[in-house]
Design a protein around this motif. Sequence first.
Motif, PDB file in Angstrom:
ATOM      1  N   TYR A  24      41.179  43.654  39.524  1.00  0.00           N
ATOM      2  CA  TYR A  24      41.874  44.680  39.987  1.00  0.00           C
ATOM      3  C   TYR A  24      41.793  46.014  39.095  1.00  0.00           C
ATOM      4  CZ  TYR A  24      45.868  47.626  41.619  1.00  0.00           C
ATOM      5  OH  TYR A  24      46.833  48.764  41.903  1.00  0.00           O
ATOM      6  N   ARG A  25      41.662  45.724  37.880  1.00  0.00           N
ATOM      7  CA  ARG A  25      41.553  46.824  36.885  1.00  0.00           C
ATOM      8  C   ARG A  25      40.183  47.196  36.606  1.00  0.00           C
ATOM      9  NH1 ARG A  25      46.532  48.907  36.838  1.00  0.00           N
ATOM     10  NH2 ARG A  25      47.813  47.047  37.260  1.00  0.00           N
ATOM     11  N   VAL A  26      39.238  46.270  36.764  1.00  0.00           N
ATOM     12  CA  VAL A  26      37.784  46.443  36.290  1.00  0.00           C
ATOM     13  C   VAL A  26      36.827  45.950  37.257  1.00  0.00           C
ATOM     14  CG1 VAL A  26      36.128  46.083  34.548  1.00  0.00           C
ATOM     15  CG2 VAL A  26      38.612  45.934  33.947  1.00  0.00           C
ATOM     16  N   PRO A  27      35.788  46.648  37.705  1.00  0.00           N
ATOM     17  CA  PRO A  27      34.676  46.415  38.681  1.00  0.00           C
ATOM     18  C   PRO A  27      34.152  44.944  38.342  1.00  0.00           C
ATOM     19  CG  PRO A  27      34.615  48.549  38.155  1.00  0.00           C
ATOM     20  CD  PRO A  27      35.677  48.393  37.112  1.00  0.00           C
TER      21      PRO A  27
ATOM     22  N   GLU B 211      31.393  43.591  38.939  1.00  0.00           N
ATOM     23  CA  GLU B 211      29.939  43.986  38.760  1.00  0.00           C
ATOM     24  C   GLU B 211      29.794  44.058  37.208  1.00  0.00           C
ATOM     25  OE1 GLU B 211      31.213  46.657  40.987  1.00  0.00           O
ATOM     26  OE2 GLU B 211      31.895  44.851  41.932  1.00  0.00           O
ATOM     27  N   SER B 212      30.853  44.869  36.493  1.00  0.00           N
ATOM     28  CA  SER B 212      30.542  45.082  35.278  1.00  0.00           C
ATOM     29  C   SER B 212      30.353  43.689  34.118  1.00  0.00           C
ATOM     30  CB  SER B 212      31.575  46.184  34.743  1.00  0.00           C
ATOM     31  OG  SER B 212      32.763  45.257  34.792  1.00  0.00           O
ATOM     32  N   PHE B 213      30.642  42.781  34.525  1.00  0.00           N
ATOM     33  CA  PHE B 213      30.723  41.703  33.726  1.00  0.00           C
ATOM     34  C   PHE B 213      29.495  40.947  33.715  1.00  0.00           C
ATOM     35  CE2 PHE B 213      35.530  42.032  35.341  1.00  0.00           C
ATOM     36  CZ  PHE B 213      35.809  42.476  34.303  1.00  0.00           C
ATOM     37  N   ASN B 214      28.652  41.141  34.607  1.00  0.00           N
ATOM     38  CA  ASN B 214      27.129  40.798  34.813  1.00  0.00           C
ATOM     39  C   ASN B 214      27.445  39.124  34.865  1.00  0.00           C
ATOM     40  OD1 ASN B 214      24.450  40.797  34.743  1.00  0.00           O
ATOM     41  ND2 ASN B 214      24.044  40.610  32.380  1.00  0.00           N
ATOM     42  N   ASN B 215      28.388  38.598  35.502  1.00  0.00           N
ATOM     43  CA  ASN B 215      28.611  37.068  35.661  1.00  0.00           C
ATOM     44  C   ASN B 215      28.866  36.676  34.461  1.00  0.00           C
ATOM     45  OD1 ASN B 215      28.927  35.043  37.574  1.00  0.00           O
ATOM     46  ND2 ASN B 215      26.930  34.273  37.245  1.00  0.00           N
ATOM     47  N   SER B 216      29.640  37.047  33.515  1.00  0.00           N
ATOM     48  CA  SER B 216      29.598  36.530  32.405  1.00  0.00           C
ATOM     49  C   SER B 216      31.280  36.252  32.144  1.00  0.00           C
ATOM     50  CB  SER B 216      29.236  37.373  31.200  1.00  0.00           C
ATOM     51  OG  SER B 216      29.745  36.738  29.865  1.00  0.00           O
ATOM     52  N   ALA B 217      31.591  35.068  31.853  1.00  0.00           N
ATOM     53  CA  ALA B 217      32.984  34.665  31.652  1.00  0.00           C
ATOM     54  C   ALA B 217      33.572  35.190  30.474  1.00  0.00           C
ATOM     55  CB  ALA B 217      33.205  33.133  31.640  1.00  0.00           C
ATOM     56  N   LEU B 218      32.695  35.106  29.221  1.00  0.00           N
ATOM     57  CA  LEU B 218      32.927  35.516  27.796  1.00  0.00           C
ATOM     58  C   LEU B 218      33.370  37.031  28.039  1.00  0.00           C
ATOM     59  CD1 LEU B 218      30.803  33.642  25.626  1.00  0.00           C
ATOM     60  CD2 LEU B 218      33.239  33.287  26.174  1.00  0.00           C
ATOM     61  N   ALA B 219      32.548  37.813  28.999  1.00  0.00           N
ATOM     62  CA  ALA B 219      32.570  39.409  29.097  1.00  0.00           C
ATOM     63  C   ALA B 219      34.095  39.608  29.804  1.00  0.00           C
ATOM     64  CB  ALA B 219      31.396  39.982  30.020  1.00  0.00           C
ATOM     65  N   ALA B 220      34.322  38.853  30.890  1.00  0.00           N
ATOM     66  CA  ALA B 220      35.535  38.825  31.619  1.00  0.00           C
ATOM     67  C   ALA B 220      36.692  38.555  30.495  1.00  0.00           C
ATOM     68  CB  ALA B 220      35.773  37.845  32.616  1.00  0.00           C
ATOM     69  N   LEU B 221      36.521  37.653  29.576  1.00  0.00           N
ATOM     70  CA  LEU B 221      37.789  37.186  28.711  1.00  0.00           C
ATOM     71  C   LEU B 221      38.091  38.657  27.586  1.00  0.00           C
ATOM     72  CD1 LEU B 221      39.686  35.436  26.950  1.00  0.00           C
ATOM     73  CD2 LEU B 221      37.629  34.601  25.826  1.00  0.00           C
ATOM     74  N   ALA B 222      36.849  38.982  27.160  1.00  0.00           N
ATOM     75  CA  ALA B 222      36.772  40.268  26.395  1.00  0.00           C
ATOM     76  C   ALA B 222      37.534  41.380  26.924  1.00  0.00           C
ATOM     77  CB  ALA B 222      35.491  40.551  25.905  1.00  0.00           C
ATOM     78  N   ALA B 223      37.141  41.738  28.393  1.00  0.00           N
ATOM     79  CA  ALA B 223      37.796  42.794  29.017  1.00  0.00           C
ATOM     80  C   ALA B 223      39.320  42.436  29.235  1.00  0.00           C
ATOM     81  CB  ALA B 223      37.145  42.747  30.480  1.00  0.00           C
ATOM     82  N   ILE B 224      39.863  41.264  29.343  1.00  0.00           N
ATOM     83  CA  ILE B 224      41.220  40.954  29.474  1.00  0.00           C
ATOM     84  C   ILE B 224      41.876  41.373  28.196  1.00  0.00           C
ATOM     85  CG2 ILE B 224      42.800  39.043  29.695  1.00  0.00           C
ATOM     86  CD1 ILE B 224      41.090  37.555  31.576  1.00  0.00           C
ATOM     87  N   GLY B 225      41.145  40.964  27.073  1.00  0.00           N
ATOM     88  CA  GLY B 225      41.755  41.445  25.655  1.00  0.00           C
ATOM     89  C   GLY B 225      41.824  42.821  25.605  1.00  0.00           C
ATOM     90  N   LYS B 226      40.898  43.657  26.041  1.00  0.00           N
ATOM     91  CA  LYS B 226      41.175  45.142  25.962  1.00  0.00           C
ATOM     92  C   LYS B 226      42.122  45.741  26.844  1.00  0.00           C
ATOM     93  CE  LYS B 226      36.080  45.916  25.001  1.00  0.00           C
ATOM     94  NZ  LYS B 226      34.926  46.547  25.603  1.00  0.00           N
ATOM     95  N   LEU B 227      42.549  45.085  27.846  1.00  0.00           N
ATOM     96  CA  LEU B 227      43.623  45.607  28.706  1.00  0.00           C
ATOM     97  C   LEU B 227      45.026  45.601  28.003  1.00  0.00           C
ATOM     98  CD1 LEU B 227      42.504  44.164  32.098  1.00  0.00           C
ATOM     99  CD2 LEU B 227      42.642  46.514  31.451  1.00  0.00           C
ATOM    100  N   LYS B 228      44.886  45.061  26.976  1.00  0.00           N
ATOM    101  CA  LYS B 228      46.380  44.825  26.229  1.00  0.00           C
ATOM    102  C   LYS B 228      46.776  46.155  25.497  1.00  0.00           C
ATOM    103  CE  LYS B 228      45.156  41.475  23.464  1.00  0.00           C
ATOM    104  NZ  LYS B 228      44.838  40.400  22.463  1.00  0.00           N
ATOM    105  N   ASP B 229      45.713  47.067  25.684  1.00  0.00           N
ATOM    106  CA  ASP B 229      46.003  48.390  25.018  1.00  0.00           C
ATOM    107  C   ASP B 229      46.412  49.180  26.288  1.00  0.00           C
ATOM    108  OD1 ASP B 229      45.431  48.129  22.425  1.00  0.00           O
ATOM    109  OD2 ASP B 229      43.056  48.427  22.925  1.00  0.00           O
TER     110      ASP B 229
END
Length: 392
Positions: free
Chosen positions: A112-115, A117-135
């Motif tokens: 809902y917050r991030v497209p 496609e931007s994760f390039n099918n990477s679960a670790l990239a998704a995890l990093a993005a969740i961490g950034k959303l804390k800000d």
Amino acid sequence: MNCEVKKIRNLIIVFILLILSFPLSAQASPWWYSLEQGKFKYRSGDYGGALLSFEDARRQRHAMYEQMERDFINFLSINEVRRLGDSLERVERFSYDRYYTAASAAIEELYYRVPKESFNNSALAALAAIGKLKDYPEAEYWIGETYRVEGELSLALSQFRKAYARRDLFDNPGFAAELLYKTASILKTTQDYNEMERILLSIIADFDTLWADAGRVDVGRTETDPVPYALASASFAAQAMSRTLENEGIGRFLELYRYNNVAAEQAHRLLGFHYAVTGRPPAQQHLMFAFLIQNSIIIEEIRRSQYNFTFSNLAGLTEKIRKSSLLLSYIDEVEYYKTAYYLAASLYRSGKTAIARNIWTFLAEIPEAGEWNGRAIGQLRNPHLEPIVRMP
């Protein structure tokens, strides 16, 4: 039987109403609701209450995404999930198929917050993005804005910088420019002119691809670095514009060119004023850009109601401005007459006296230009260089 059904239905309705009202009273408010509460208090002048609400919003958002991050880490640590590798699609499908609701909820919120496609099918990239959303840069901004109106400028500046550092999380990407303008305004008030100049130049670097590279300080690039092709090409256009202004006058210049870059107008204008009063050569080009943008926007607005309008001269344009309350408000907002005056002053300083006199003549015939009308009249009677102000 019908009576029992009605009773059950009524009980369900009451239960739903209680659930809907519950978050607003007994439960902690969601972070976005706390932010809106803070804005309401801020606009009502309750700055202390606003500050508490904004801090609540920041804390609540951090806690929410921190929990989601923890849930997703725990999910990815399951042996069966680890065997799926870094494939986000497989991980997502596994969470739904095996009813890992917390992990599924985290993934849905992330999408809902991030497209996706931007994760390039990477679960670790998704995890990093969740961490950034804390800000929560919006909350950081509003905390800073509350400090600003209370006169705590150093605290406001610190908050604005925190917000800008996470500008990638703004719902409105264009807000980054507004935030930089607020930062520059504080720096001007605190007389940190070098940093103010750097901030305004960074706005132009980010939002104005037509700006000539010559005479510009590009943030993050040294003098020995190559000029990007796009900027090099754009510099030729701007040089051509300068030649037209200097050789053919302001009327011809505004006949030939249009440029409605709203985001960069204020940066050009403020830098132009700063350079003009300090006697620095870049004033002319910055004020040329600012005045061109201002007039382009004015002409566009006139054409909304008069599609066949053609610019002929500044005097004719002024007659149109006088008939529009919207344009009268706009020229006041962008300091239209002041921009014209200092553009003429910068041209005069560079030896283009005839063009300068032409602009001053225009201002001298407009009583509503106020101070700039009087100063233009003075320049026509006794032309002189503007005194140079030494900044601290």
